[in-house]
Design a protein around this motif. Structure first.
Motif, PDB file in Angstrom:
ATOM      1  N   ALA A   1       0.830  -1.340  -0.144  1.00 21.29           N
ATOM      2  CA  ALA A   1      -0.080   0.176  -0.100  1.00 21.29           C
ATOM      3  C   ALA A   1       0.966   1.386   0.140  1.00 21.29           C
ATOM      4  CB  ALA A   1      -0.924  -0.085   1.161  1.00 21.29           C
ATOM      5  N   TRP A   2       2.099   1.083   0.828  1.00 28.16           N
ATOM      6  CA  TRP A   2       2.783   2.474   0.856  1.00 28.16           C
ATOM      7  C   TRP A   2       3.605   2.670  -0.602  1.00 28.16           C
ATOM      8  CZ3 TRP A   2       4.598   5.683   4.671  1.00 28.16           C
ATOM      9  CH2 TRP A   2       5.822   6.396   4.457  1.00 28.16           C
ATOM     10  N   ASN A   3       3.995   1.570  -1.344  1.00 27.04           N
ATOM     11  CA  ASN A   3       4.756   1.678  -2.644  1.00 27.04           C
ATOM     12  C   ASN A   3       3.622   2.275  -3.675  1.00 27.04           C
ATOM     13  OD1 ASN A   3       6.957   0.873  -1.636  1.00 27.04           O
ATOM     14  ND2 ASN A   3       6.684  -1.161  -1.759  1.00 27.04           N
ATOM     15  N   ALA A   4       2.427   1.556  -3.521  1.00 22.01           N
ATOM     16  CA  ALA A   4       1.235   2.060  -4.339  1.00 22.01           C
ATOM     17  C   ALA A   4       1.090   3.622  -4.208  1.00 22.01           C
ATOM     18  CB  ALA A   4       0.080   1.223  -4.257  1.00 22.01           C
ATOM     19  N   ARG A   5       1.393   4.243  -3.436  1.00 19.51           N
ATOM     20  CA  ARG A   5       1.046   5.604  -3.097  1.00 19.51           C
ATOM     21  C   ARG A   5       2.352   6.305  -3.731  1.00 19.51           C
ATOM     22  NH1 ARG A   5      -4.187   7.479  -2.419  1.00 19.51           N
ATOM     23  NH2 ARG A   5      -5.344   5.703  -1.758  1.00 19.51           N
ATOM     24  N   HIS A   6       3.285   5.881  -3.990  1.00 18.51           N
ATOM     25  CA  HIS A   6       4.562   6.390  -4.457  1.00 18.51           C
ATOM     26  C   HIS A   6       5.314   7.448  -3.573  1.00 18.51           C
ATOM     27  CE1 HIS A   6       3.712   4.336  -8.319  1.00 18.51           C
ATOM     28  NE2 HIS A   6       2.478   5.056  -8.374  1.00 18.51           N
ATOM     29  N   PHE A   7       5.237   6.911  -2.288  1.00  9.24           N
ATOM     30  CA  PHE A   7       5.734   7.869  -1.427  1.00  9.24           C
ATOM     31  C   PHE A   7       7.263   7.851  -1.418  1.00  9.24           C
ATOM     32  CE2 PHE A   7       1.739   6.940   1.478  1.00  9.24           C
ATOM     33  CZ  PHE A   7       1.233   8.025   1.127  1.00  9.24           C
ATOM     34  N   LEU A   8       8.073   8.716  -0.926  1.00 11.38           N
ATOM     35  CA  LEU A   8       9.423   8.988  -1.184  1.00 11.38           C
ATOM     36  C   LEU A   8      10.004   8.062   0.089  1.00 11.38           C
ATOM     37  CD1 LEU A   8      10.180  12.447  -1.420  1.00 11.38           C
ATOM     38  CD2 LEU A   8      10.112  10.912  -3.332  1.00 11.38           C
ATOM     39  N   GLY A   9      10.891   6.952  -0.430  1.00 13.81           N
ATOM     40  CA  GLY A   9      11.723   5.962   0.765  1.00 13.81           C
ATOM     41  C   GLY A   9      10.706   5.212   0.879  1.00 13.81           C
ATOM     42  N   ALA A  10      11.440   3.983   1.661  1.00 15.21           N
ATOM     43  CA  ALA A  10      10.777   2.784   2.233  1.00 15.21           C
ATOM     44  C   ALA A  10      10.135   2.945   3.323  1.00 15.21           C
ATOM     45  CB  ALA A  10      11.720   1.755   2.211  1.00 15.21           C
ATOM     46  N   PRO A  11       9.208   2.245   3.677  1.00 17.67           N
ATOM     47  CA  PRO A  11       8.536   2.449   4.958  1.00 17.67           C
ATOM     48  C   PRO A  11       9.239   1.962   6.071  1.00 17.67           C
ATOM     49  CG  PRO A  11       7.284   0.448   3.992  1.00 17.67           C
ATOM     50  CD  PRO A  11       8.431   1.559   3.024  1.00 17.67           C
ATOM     51  N   GLU A  12       9.117   2.663   7.372  1.00 11.16           N
ATOM     52  CA  GLU A  12       9.890   2.572   8.460  1.00 11.16           C
ATOM     53  C   GLU A  12       9.023   2.037   9.526  1.00 11.16           C
ATOM     54  OE1 GLU A  12      12.490   5.796   9.403  1.00 11.16           O
ATOM     55  OE2 GLU A  12      13.073   6.051   7.256  1.00 11.16           O
ATOM     56  N   LEU A  13       9.749   1.277  10.557  1.00  9.03           N
ATOM     57  CA  LEU A  13       9.002   0.836  11.841  1.00  9.03           C
ATOM     58  C   LEU A  13      10.061   1.520  12.899  1.00  9.03           C
ATOM     59  CD1 LEU A  13       7.715  -2.590  11.531  1.00  9.03           C
ATOM     60  CD2 LEU A  13       6.551  -0.501  11.611  1.00  9.03           C
ATOM     61  N   GLN A  14       9.664   2.339  13.706  1.00  6.05           N
ATOM     62  CA  GLN A  14      10.579   2.875  14.761  1.00  6.05           C
ATOM     63  C   GLN A  14      10.405   1.933  16.132  1.00  6.05           C
ATOM     64  OE1 GLN A  14      10.530   7.226  15.035  1.00  6.05           O
ATOM     65  NE2 GLN A  14       9.256   7.219  13.356  1.00  6.05           N
ATOM     66  N   THR A  15      11.653   2.079  16.872  1.00  6.54           N
ATOM     67  CA  THR A  15      11.343   1.739  18.449  1.00  6.54           C
ATOM     68  C   THR A  15      11.886   2.619  19.351  1.00  6.54           C
ATOM     69  OG1 THR A  15      13.761   0.829  18.132  1.00  6.54           O
ATOM     70  CG2 THR A  15      11.986  -0.541  17.653  1.00  6.54           C
ATOM     71  N   LEU A  16      11.230   2.829  20.343  1.00  2.00           N
ATOM     72  CA  LEU A  16      11.451   4.045  21.285  1.00  2.00           C
ATOM     73  C   LEU A  16      12.104   3.769  22.663  1.00  2.00           C
ATOM     74  CD1 LEU A  16       7.783   5.954  20.620  1.00  2.00           C
ATOM     75  CD2 LEU A  16      10.120   6.228  19.340  1.00  2.00           C
ATOM     76  N   SER A  17      12.492   2.296  22.680  1.00  7.36           N
ATOM     77  CA  SER A  17      13.156   2.048  23.991  1.00  7.36           C
ATOM     78  C   SER A  17      13.940   0.856  23.457  1.00  7.36           C
ATOM     79  CB  SER A  17      11.978   1.624  24.856  1.00  7.36           C
ATOM     80  OG  SER A  17      11.430   0.499  24.679  1.00  7.36           O
TER      81      SER A  17
END
Length: 278
Positions: free
Chosen positions: A63-79
């Motif tokens: 779904a992210w790539n179909a929207r042609h967003f810049l860069g690859a999707p990321e998952l963050q960790t906060l701890s």
């Protein structure tokens, strides 16, 4: 008076009266067996945690790539421990899904002492269909609900002002797993509805016509349940769960017509028998 007439009401074959403590002990034993089975599958889930996460991310990435967003999707960790906790959560969910046949078998084993002999033979169909329906719900969430939901969510992102400010998304691992695993388990549970109603029909608790008359209320209850099992602002996921519930309910009515007891016939037969004996 014949022996049949004087015999007591038929009871489940081999029925042994159990005290409340014996029932609790049996329940404890079944829970332990199910937990041991889930422990094995959870360990396997941990061993394959990275491929499982990659598989779970695929609808999001598509779904992210179909929207042609810049860069690859990321998952963050906060701890520092966030990655460990996230992988543990994922392994537990994978373990639960993998242990579904064991869990359903233990559930049947717990209730089977109160069943008749011919009903006890339904253990294989019960385990098979309950597992199949649960996995079908998981597959529905993954292949249908996820693409729909992610595409809708991403449609809300983008430029929000003339100054160039954009609304983007970088979810944390925790939030992504909370959303995705909740959806998988919710749909898995929802898809058990036909089996549950089938057992009520077999037991004669409900009839197909009663289910049909209750249809309008079932639709209302489906939307209430959809809102409860998918808390939060994700309206699309609530609609997806509610729509699946409605479809499954009316599918259950068809199943009830096939397997359900026909109360009027049995009642008429009983009335005829009483008349003849009188």
């Amino acid at each position: 008076m014949s022996a049949e007439a004087s015999s007591p009401i038929a009871a489940p074959e081999g029925e042994v009266k159990m005290t409340i403590w014996e029932h609790l002990e049996e329940l404890r034993k079944r829970i332990i067996y199910a937990a041991l089975g889930m422990l094995v599958t959870t360990v396997l889930g941990w061993a394959f945690r990275v491929p499982i996460l990659a598989w779970l991310l695929r609808p999001y990435e598509n779904a992210w790539n179909a929207r042609h967003f810049l860069g690859a999707p990321e998952l963050q960790t906060l701890s520092p421990a966030a990655a460990f906790v996230g992988y543990l959560q994922l392994s537990l969910v994978a373990g639960f899904v993998g242990a579904a046949p064991i869990i359903f078998y233990q559930l049947w084993a717990f209730v089977s002492p109160g069943l008749y002999h011919k009903e006890k033979r339904l253990i294989v169909p019960f385990v098979f269909f309950s597992t199949t329906l649960f996995l079908s719900g998981v597959a529905f969430a993954y292949y249908v609900a996820f693409p729909f939901s992610f595409n809708y969510f991403f449609s809300l992102l983008g430029k929000v002002s003339d100054q160039g400010t954009v609304l983007t998304q970088k979810p944390t691992l925790e939030f992504f797993l909370d959303f995705s695993t909740r959806m998988l388990l919710a749909f898995g549970g929802v898809f058990e509805l036909p089996l549950f109603i089938s057992f009520l029909a077999i037991a004669g608790v409900v009839t197909p016509m009663q289910l049909l008359k209750f249809g309008r209320w079932a639709i209302l209850c489906s939307f209430i349940v959809g809102a409860v099992v998918t808390p939060g602002p994700e309206v699309s996921s609530q609609l997806a769960v509610s729509g699946a519930l409605v479809a499954l309910y009316f599918l259950s009515i068809g199943v009830a017509f096939v397997v359900g007891k026909r109360k009027p016939d049995s009642e008429e037969a009983g009335a005829d028998g009483a008349t003849k004996s009188g």
